[in-house]
Design an enzyme around this catalytic site. Structure first.
Site, PDB file in Angstrom:
ATOM      1  N   ASN A  43       8.364  16.354  -2.950  1.00 31.15           N
ATOM      2  CA  ASN A  43       9.017  17.487  -2.331  1.00 31.15           C
ATOM      3  C   ASN A  43       9.075  18.505  -3.823  1.00 31.15           C
ATOM      4  O   ASN A  43       8.998  19.876  -3.172  1.00 31.15           O
ATOM      5  CB  ASN A  43      10.413  17.414  -1.942  1.00 31.15           C
ATOM      6  CG  ASN A  43      10.298  16.591  -0.538  1.00 31.15           C
ATOM      7  OD1 ASN A  43       9.266  16.341   0.053  1.00 31.15           O
ATOM      8  ND2 ASN A  43      11.535  16.569  -0.017  1.00 31.15           N
ATOM      9  N   GLN A  55      -4.125   4.005   3.808  1.00 30.76           N
ATOM     10  CA  GLN A  55      -4.660   5.244   3.234  1.00 30.76           C
ATOM     11  C   GLN A  55      -4.820   4.886   1.680  1.00 30.76           C
ATOM     12  O   GLN A  55      -3.740   4.759   1.146  1.00 30.76           O
ATOM     13  CB  GLN A  55      -3.721   6.378   3.421  1.00 30.76           C
ATOM     14  CG  GLN A  55      -3.838   7.675   2.782  1.00 30.76           C
ATOM     15  CD  GLN A  55      -2.365   8.566   2.613  1.00 30.76           C
ATOM     16  OE1 GLN A  55      -1.409   7.802   2.175  1.00 30.76           O
ATOM     17  NE2 GLN A  55      -2.641   9.804   2.794  1.00 30.76           N
ATOM     18  N   GLY A  56      -5.885   4.986   1.148  1.00 29.20           N
ATOM     19  CA  GLY A  56      -6.230   4.591  -0.256  1.00 29.20           C
ATOM     20  C   GLY A  56      -6.289   5.760  -1.158  1.00 29.20           C
ATOM     21  O   GLY A  56      -7.504   6.345  -1.382  1.00 29.20           O
ATOM     22  N   TYR A  57      -5.339   6.470  -1.439  1.00 28.92           N
ATOM     23  CA  TYR A  57      -5.383   7.790  -2.220  1.00 28.92           C
ATOM     24  C   TYR A  57      -4.836   7.518  -3.529  1.00 28.92           C
ATOM     25  O   TYR A  57      -5.709   7.629  -4.455  1.00 28.92           O
ATOM     26  CB  TYR A  57      -4.513   9.002  -1.578  1.00 28.92           C
ATOM     27  CG  TYR A  57      -5.205   9.421  -0.299  1.00 28.92           C
ATOM     28  CD1 TYR A  57      -6.277   9.140   0.358  1.00 28.92           C
ATOM     29  CD2 TYR A  57      -4.795  10.638   0.280  1.00 28.92           C
ATOM     30  CE1 TYR A  57      -6.800   9.507   1.681  1.00 28.92           C
ATOM     31  CE2 TYR A  57      -5.072  11.165   1.609  1.00 28.92           C
ATOM     32  CZ  TYR A  57      -6.057  10.876   2.007  1.00 28.92           C
ATOM     33  OH  TYR A  57      -6.672  11.039   3.378  1.00 28.92           O
ATOM     34  N   SER A  58      -3.592   7.426  -3.755  1.00 27.26           N
ATOM     35  CA  SER A  58      -2.869   7.219  -4.829  1.00 27.26           C
ATOM     36  C   SER A  58      -3.363   5.984  -6.049  1.00 27.26           C
ATOM     37  O   SER A  58      -3.746   5.090  -5.309  1.00 27.26           O
ATOM     38  CB  SER A  58      -1.493   7.074  -4.916  1.00 27.26           C
ATOM     39  OG  SER A  58      -0.931   8.339  -4.046  1.00 27.26           O
ATOM     40  N   GLU A  74      -0.441  14.565   7.981  1.00 32.50           N
ATOM     41  CA  GLU A  74       0.552  13.545   7.533  1.00 32.50           C
ATOM     42  C   GLU A  74       2.076  14.190   7.494  1.00 32.50           C
ATOM     43  O   GLU A  74       3.000  13.616   7.668  1.00 32.50           O
ATOM     44  CB  GLU A  74       0.236  12.884   6.336  1.00 32.50           C
ATOM     45  CG  GLU A  74       1.276  11.884   5.685  1.00 32.50           C
ATOM     46  CD  GLU A  74       0.846  11.321   4.346  1.00 32.50           C
ATOM     47  OE1 GLU A  74       0.198  11.821   3.613  1.00 32.50           O
ATOM     48  OE2 GLU A  74       1.261  10.193   4.237  1.00 32.50           O
ATOM     49  N   SER A  85       0.606   1.946   1.442  1.00 33.41           N
ATOM     50  CA  SER A  85       1.328   1.320   2.519  1.00 33.41           C
ATOM     51  C   SER A  85       0.520   0.577   3.561  1.00 33.41           C
ATOM     52  O   SER A  85      -0.666   1.009   3.781  1.00 33.41           O
ATOM     53  CB  SER A  85       1.895   2.576   3.662  1.00 33.41           C
ATOM     54  OG  SER A  85       2.804   3.421   2.467  1.00 33.41           O
TER      55      SER A  85
HETATM   56  C1  FAD Z   1       7.201   5.117   0.510  1.00 32.98           C
HETATM   57  C2  FAD Z   1       5.889   5.543  -0.072  1.00 32.98           C
HETATM   58  C3  FAD Z   1       4.671   5.253   0.388  1.00 32.98           C
HETATM   59  C4  FAD Z   1       3.495   5.620  -0.012  1.00 32.98           C
HETATM   60  N1  FAD Z   1       2.261   5.354   0.708  1.00 32.98           N
HETATM   61  C5  FAD Z   1       1.228   5.733   0.430  1.00 32.98           C
HETATM   62  C6  FAD Z   1      -0.151   5.552   0.754  1.00 32.98           C
HETATM   63  O1  FAD Z   1       0.023   4.801   1.850  1.00 32.98           O
HETATM   64  N2  FAD Z   1      -1.259   5.718   0.197  1.00 32.98           N
HETATM   65  C7  FAD Z   1      -1.470   6.589  -0.830  1.00 32.98           C
HETATM   66  O2  FAD Z   1      -2.394   6.747  -1.320  1.00 32.98           O
HETATM   67  N3  FAD Z   1      -0.022   6.694  -1.350  1.00 32.98           N
HETATM   68  C8  FAD Z   1       1.012   6.513  -0.961  1.00 32.98           C
HETATM   69  N4  FAD Z   1       2.268   6.757  -1.680  1.00 32.98           N
HETATM   70  C9  FAD Z   1       2.172   7.426  -2.877  1.00 32.98           C
HETATM   71  C10 FAD Z   1       2.245   8.849  -3.108  1.00 32.98           C
HETATM   72  O3  FAD Z   1       1.667   9.627  -2.160  1.00 32.98           O
HETATM   73  C11 FAD Z   1       2.686   9.257  -4.561  1.00 32.98           C
HETATM   74  O4  FAD Z   1       3.877   8.429  -4.894  1.00 32.98           O
HETATM   75  C12 FAD Z   1       3.040  10.681  -4.679  1.00 32.98           C
HETATM   76  O5  FAD Z   1       2.151  11.317  -4.431  1.00 32.98           O
HETATM   77  C13 FAD Z   1       3.599  11.037  -6.171  1.00 32.98           C
HETATM   78  O6  FAD Z   1       2.828  10.366  -7.139  1.00 32.98           O
HETATM   79  P1  FAD Z   1       3.665   9.500  -8.305  1.00 32.98           P
HETATM   80  O7  FAD Z   1       4.280   8.427  -7.542  1.00 32.98           O
HETATM   81  O8  FAD Z   1       2.200   9.322  -8.999  1.00 32.98           O
HETATM   82  O9  FAD Z   1       4.466  10.391  -8.955  1.00 32.98           O
HETATM   83  P2  FAD Z   1       4.144  11.442 -10.237  1.00 32.98           P
HETATM   84  O10 FAD Z   1       3.137  12.339  -9.831  1.00 32.98           O
HETATM   85  O11 FAD Z   1       4.116  10.704 -11.441  1.00 32.98           O
HETATM   86  O12 FAD Z   1       5.433  12.190 -10.084  1.00 32.98           O
HETATM   87  C14 FAD Z   1       6.746  11.988 -10.980  1.00 32.98           C
HETATM   88  C15 FAD Z   1       7.739  12.991 -10.733  1.00 32.98           C
HETATM   89  O13 FAD Z   1       6.960  14.429 -11.537  1.00 32.98           O
HETATM   90  C16 FAD Z   1       6.810  15.367 -10.355  1.00 32.98           C
HETATM   91  N5  FAD Z   1       5.671  16.277 -10.805  1.00 32.98           N
HETATM   92  C17 FAD Z   1       4.539  15.588 -10.759  1.00 32.98           C
HETATM   93  N6  FAD Z   1       3.670  16.859 -11.026  1.00 32.98           N
HETATM   94  C18 FAD Z   1       4.306  18.103 -10.993  1.00 32.98           C
HETATM   95  C19 FAD Z   1       4.059  19.388 -10.832  1.00 32.98           C
HETATM   96  N7  FAD Z   1       2.887  19.693 -10.854  1.00 32.98           N
HETATM   97  N8  FAD Z   1       5.056  20.174 -10.659  1.00 32.98           N
HETATM   98  C20 FAD Z   1       6.283  19.697 -10.275  1.00 32.98           C
HETATM   99  N9  FAD Z   1       6.476  18.539 -10.386  1.00 32.98           N
HETATM  100  C21 FAD Z   1       5.675  17.342 -10.576  1.00 32.98           C
HETATM  101  C22 FAD Z   1       6.934  14.609  -9.284  1.00 32.98           C
HETATM  102  O14 FAD Z   1       7.543  15.698  -8.178  1.00 32.98           O
HETATM  103  C23 FAD Z   1       7.831  13.700  -9.186  1.00 32.98           C
HETATM  104  O15 FAD Z   1       9.239  14.035  -9.393  1.00 32.98           O
HETATM  105  C24 FAD Z   1       3.431   6.521  -1.327  1.00 32.98           C
HETATM  106  C25 FAD Z   1       4.663   6.521  -1.992  1.00 32.98           C
HETATM  107  C26 FAD Z   1       5.772   6.260  -1.449  1.00 32.98           C
HETATM  108  C27 FAD Z   1       7.097   6.481  -2.157  1.00 32.98           C
END
Ligand code: FAD
Lengths: 355, 396
Positions: B372, B123-126, B241, B158
């Site tokens: 969360n 899944q290529g989102y982030s 998901e 992942s």
């Molecule tokens: C084990 C694992 C597997 C993953 N697999 C995939 C995958 O297969 N494909 C993919 O595309 N992505 C994947 N991800 C990425 C995942 O979706 C992102 O890590 C996640 O959405 C958070 O983005 P970030 O890491 O940039 O954190 P950030 O967005 O930078 O967040 C950092 C902190 O700020 C908080 N925060 C940010 N914005 C807000 C807001 N508006 N309100 C309150 N709090 C906020 C967050 O809750 C967090 O605590 C994976 C992540 C993990 C940990």
């Protein structure tokens, strides 16, 4: 096959809720609490809805519904913090009489809304200092604390060794005294038995447990309703109360408090439904689910009642708003018929995890 | 409420048990696409224990949804400790999305091989600067004749190092508002111009990756939904998901394993279960697992009976489920004391170190799939109708 409430159950819920929001608003509850009136009009309304005979078989003049239906009603009563002798009169006494096959006449009187029954179970769960009840084959001696609806026509008493007895309110050698608690939508008191004549209803532990489990599930359902109301009030308040030129619900700290309350409470709904259903339909799981439901709802209720109060700021802490009625109802439901730690220990024993 | 297991269900249970008994020595574990895994997956689908409700024409078993049957299957597989087959983002996310939003051709082409475990997806989102604020993603796709040309970078992807295909969010309309400029593309991971670099996570495994795209060319029709509709398509997936990250069946299996552990392990010769404070924590977790199971049955039931409103019940699953699972694994570590810290070749390792692994892994899932905190925003705003935060102009 379906996991959810039936159309009939939703209708029942609607009609009880409609009656309670029209006839028993918070002002009416407050009057009951502050002026200690008997709440006869409230009871009469519930009688007209057929609530007393809810789980009593039709053959004995009741409606013949199940425990899940009763849990639905209990949830409504909790939602509206309704003062009504529900747990003893509508649930625990009928279960005891139905399971033991005793006192068909009383069952009929309950179904007709003519008799009310209180419950003295605390001593069978864990007698505090000075309390405890013994039965010598014809008479009761001892003291029961925090007897729910202690002024009712009868009291269903469980002795230290879990025998069930019925005591008439005008029995010889019975002294009563009100025990004030924080929860003013229910009347609790002390009963002192001095060679008090009592009728043995059951010595069968299974019967005792069925009565207890049913009571516990209904208290959990009451907490579910009360907690849901606190969430509803919090969400409504968070949308209209403004600070820093914006509704407080737009602040994440507040929004997340609301989300956490919902996230904790929502699974409880399915748990309560299942526990109510299991009492009638899945006997092999009924004990464990009743224990877990009572204990878990007590924990979630406690958290919700705290958080909801905080969402309201200073207003939440006032008597004026009256949120504390829900807070205290939930607190009462937590302690009566076994506090969470005691019940969890029971849950472990039910599964033979400890001997 | 009607959960009576009528006699037809007892027959069904016996069928499942007979199947499991017959296959108790069948090898089910192995690497992705290994012969064991593919054979087992095929057997499961043929018998209706995997891809149960996927239509036959797309390679599934084609059964009507039925909560009791699903529950019986889950229970019996859990009791027999047998694998319920392949999971992963292709099966749990892409397949439901294609069923809802894909063209007939896409369904025919992708669903069959995916559910059979032959085609592995990532899944290529982030992206590095688009995590929680996913809609600000920048990887671009520009149409050149009959092909999209993709440039940019994904992160935390992942299984990208093992995947055959990727479902990917890219920006195709740079001028449109950010949610309306995204498209949902499917392409092969062996396309020229893709560079996958593994990232080691706190469990010291390389489960996720950085993925770089340089002029990757993708046929024009490998798009799900229309141009600019990718956000919608992705959101229909995210719901799937989120539920699948916190499966109540898996939770129940872990709870049972925890009960075993607490009965077997001892302190000073006394079983851990004899310690009241441990027992109390176990009972608290058990009640919560139970509540999540019934919550799940309620949601399943509402898919069949559309009159039931389970919007909030569904929205809270990812948040509650991942937190609960993390706490469940944490309890195992606490009751084991120092033993709970063992990993790798430690001779005192228990249960292959799975407790410690899951404890950390579920912290990852608390963050992944929409953190969360973001879940709480969603519950608050979309679930309860609380106002959004006011937009602020930030001077860069
Ligand atoms: C084990 C694992 C597997 C993953 N697999 C995939 C995958 O297969 N494909 C993919 O595309 N992505 C994947 N991800 C990425 C995942 O979706 C992102 O890590 C996640 O959405 C958070 O983005 P970030 O890491 O940039 O954190 P950030 O967005 O930078 O967040 C950092 C902190 O700020 C908080 N925060 C940010 N914005 C807000 C807001 N508006 N309100 C309150 N709090 C906020 C967050 O809750 C967090 O605590 C994976 C992540 C993990 C940990």
């Amino acid at each position: 096959m379906e996991f959810g409430l039936s159309e009939e159950q939703i209708l029942l819920q609607d009609s009880v809720n409609r009656f309670l929001s029209d006839q028993v608003p918070l002002d009416r509850v407050r009057k009951f609490a502050e002026e200690k009136d008997a709440g006869d009009d409230i009871w009469q309304g519930l009688v007209e809805l057929g609530i007393p005979g809810l789980i009593i078989p039709e053959a004995s003049g009741g409606v013949g519904l199940g425990k899940l239906d009763a849990a639905v009603v209990s949830e409504c009563l909790g939602y509206h913090v309704t003062p009504a002798p529900f747990i003893g009169t509508v649930i625990m006494a009928p279960v005891a009489l139905i399971e033991s096959g005793k006192r068909e006449d009383l069952l009929r009187a309950i179904a007709a809304g003519e008799s009310k029954v209180g419950v003295a179970f605390g001593e069978s769960i864990g007698a505090r200092a000075d309390a405890g009840i013994e039965f010598d084959g014809s008479k009761l001696t001892g003291k029961a604390l925090f007897v729910l609806d202690y002024l009712a026509d009868f009291v269903l008493v469980a002795t230290n060794d879990k025998k069930l007895l019925l005591v008439s309110s005008d029995a010889d050698g019975l002294d009563k005294r009100e025990l004030t608690t924080v929860e003013r939508t229910r009347r609790t008191g002390e009963l002192v038995f001095n060679n008090t004549p009592a009728e043995l209803i059951s010595e069968d532990l299974e019967v005792y447990l069925k009565v207890l489990d049913a009571g516990r599930v209904m208290l959990a359902a009451d907490t579910l309703g009360a907690a849901q109301n606190m969430i509803d009030q919090s969400v409504a308040y968070a949308k209209v109360r403004e600070q820093f030129n914006r509704p407080i619900g737009s602040f994440q700290a507040v929004k997340h408090m609301c989300a956490e309350m919902v996230a904790n409470l929502e699974p409880c709904r399915a748990l309560v439904w299942y526990a109510g259903y299991a009492l009638d339909e899945v006997p092999e799981e009924a004990r464990l689910t009743a224990c877990h439901t009572k204990a878990h709802l007590s924990e979630v209720g406690k958290a919700v009642s705290k958080t909801a109060t905080e969402v309201h700021g200073g207003m939440g802490f006032t008597d004026l708003l009256g949120l504390h009625y829900w807070f205290k109802r939930i607190g009462f439901n937590r302690q009566i018929l076994g506090a969470p730690e005691l019940i969890r220990e029971e849950a472990a024993r039910v599964q033979n995890l400890v001997t | 409420m009607d959960l009576s297991y009528g006699s037809e269900y007892e027959t069904f249970r016996t069928e499942v048990q007979t199947f499991l008994e017959k296959h108790k020595d069948t090898p089910t574990q192995g690497a992705l696409r290994s012969e064991n895994v593919l054979n087992w997956q095929r057997t499961l689908i043929e018998n209706g224990y995997a891809a149960r409700t996927i239509p036959k024409e797309y390679g599934g078993y084609g059964a009507e949804p039925n909560i009791l049957e699903s529950r019986i299957i889950a229970e019996e597989f859990a009791n027999a400790q047998m694998s319920q087959g392949q999971g992963g983002q292709g099966i749990s996310m892409l397949v439901p999305t294609l069923l809802e939003m894909g063209t007939e051709e896409q369904k025919k082409q992708f669903i069959g091989p995916t559910i059979r475990g032959e085609m592995i997806w990532c899944q290529g989102y982030s992206e590095p600067s688009a995590g929680s604020d996913l809609a600000s993603l920048r990887t671009s796709a520009v149409l050149d004749g009959d092909e999209w040309v993709i440039n940019g970078q994904k992160i935390w992807t992942s299984t990208a190092h093992m995947a055959d295909w990727i479902f990917c969010l890219v920006r195709t309309e740079p001028e449109a508002p950010k949610h309306q400029g995204i498209s949902f593309l499917l392409f092969r991971m062996d396309s020229p111009g893709i560079d996958v670099r593994p990232l080691v996570d706190m469990t010291l495994n390389a489960n996720f990756n950085e993925v770089f795209f340089t002029d990757v060319r993708v046929p024009k029709d490998q798009i799900v939904g229309q141009r600019g509709q990718g956000w919608l398509v992705a959101n229909s997936i995210l719901g799937f998901e989120r539920g699948s990250l916190a499966s109540p069946d898996a939770m129940l299996m872990r709870l049972n394993a925890l009960i075993d552990l607490m009965q077997k392990e001892t302190i000073n010769g006394q079983s851990l279960m004899t310690y009241p404070s441990y027992r109390d924590r176990l009972m608290q977790i058990q009640a919560r697992v139970m509540a999540m199971q019934f919550n799940d049955m309620r949601i399943l039931s509402s898919r069949i009976n559309k009159n039931q409103d389970t919007k909030l019940a569904s929205m809270i699953v990812k948040l509650q489920g991942t937190e609960l699972r993390h706490e469940l694994e944490a309890l195992a570590l606490d009751v084991m004391g120092e033993l709970g810290m063992a990993i790798g070749d430690n001779p005192y390792l228990r249960d292959k170190g799975l407790w410690q692994y899951h404890y950390m892994y579920f912290l990852g899932l608390i963050i992944g799939g929409g953190t969360n905190q973001i879940q709480k925003n969603i519950i608050g705003e979309r679930g309860l109708g609380l106002p959004r935060e006011p937009k602020v102009e930030i001077n860069k």
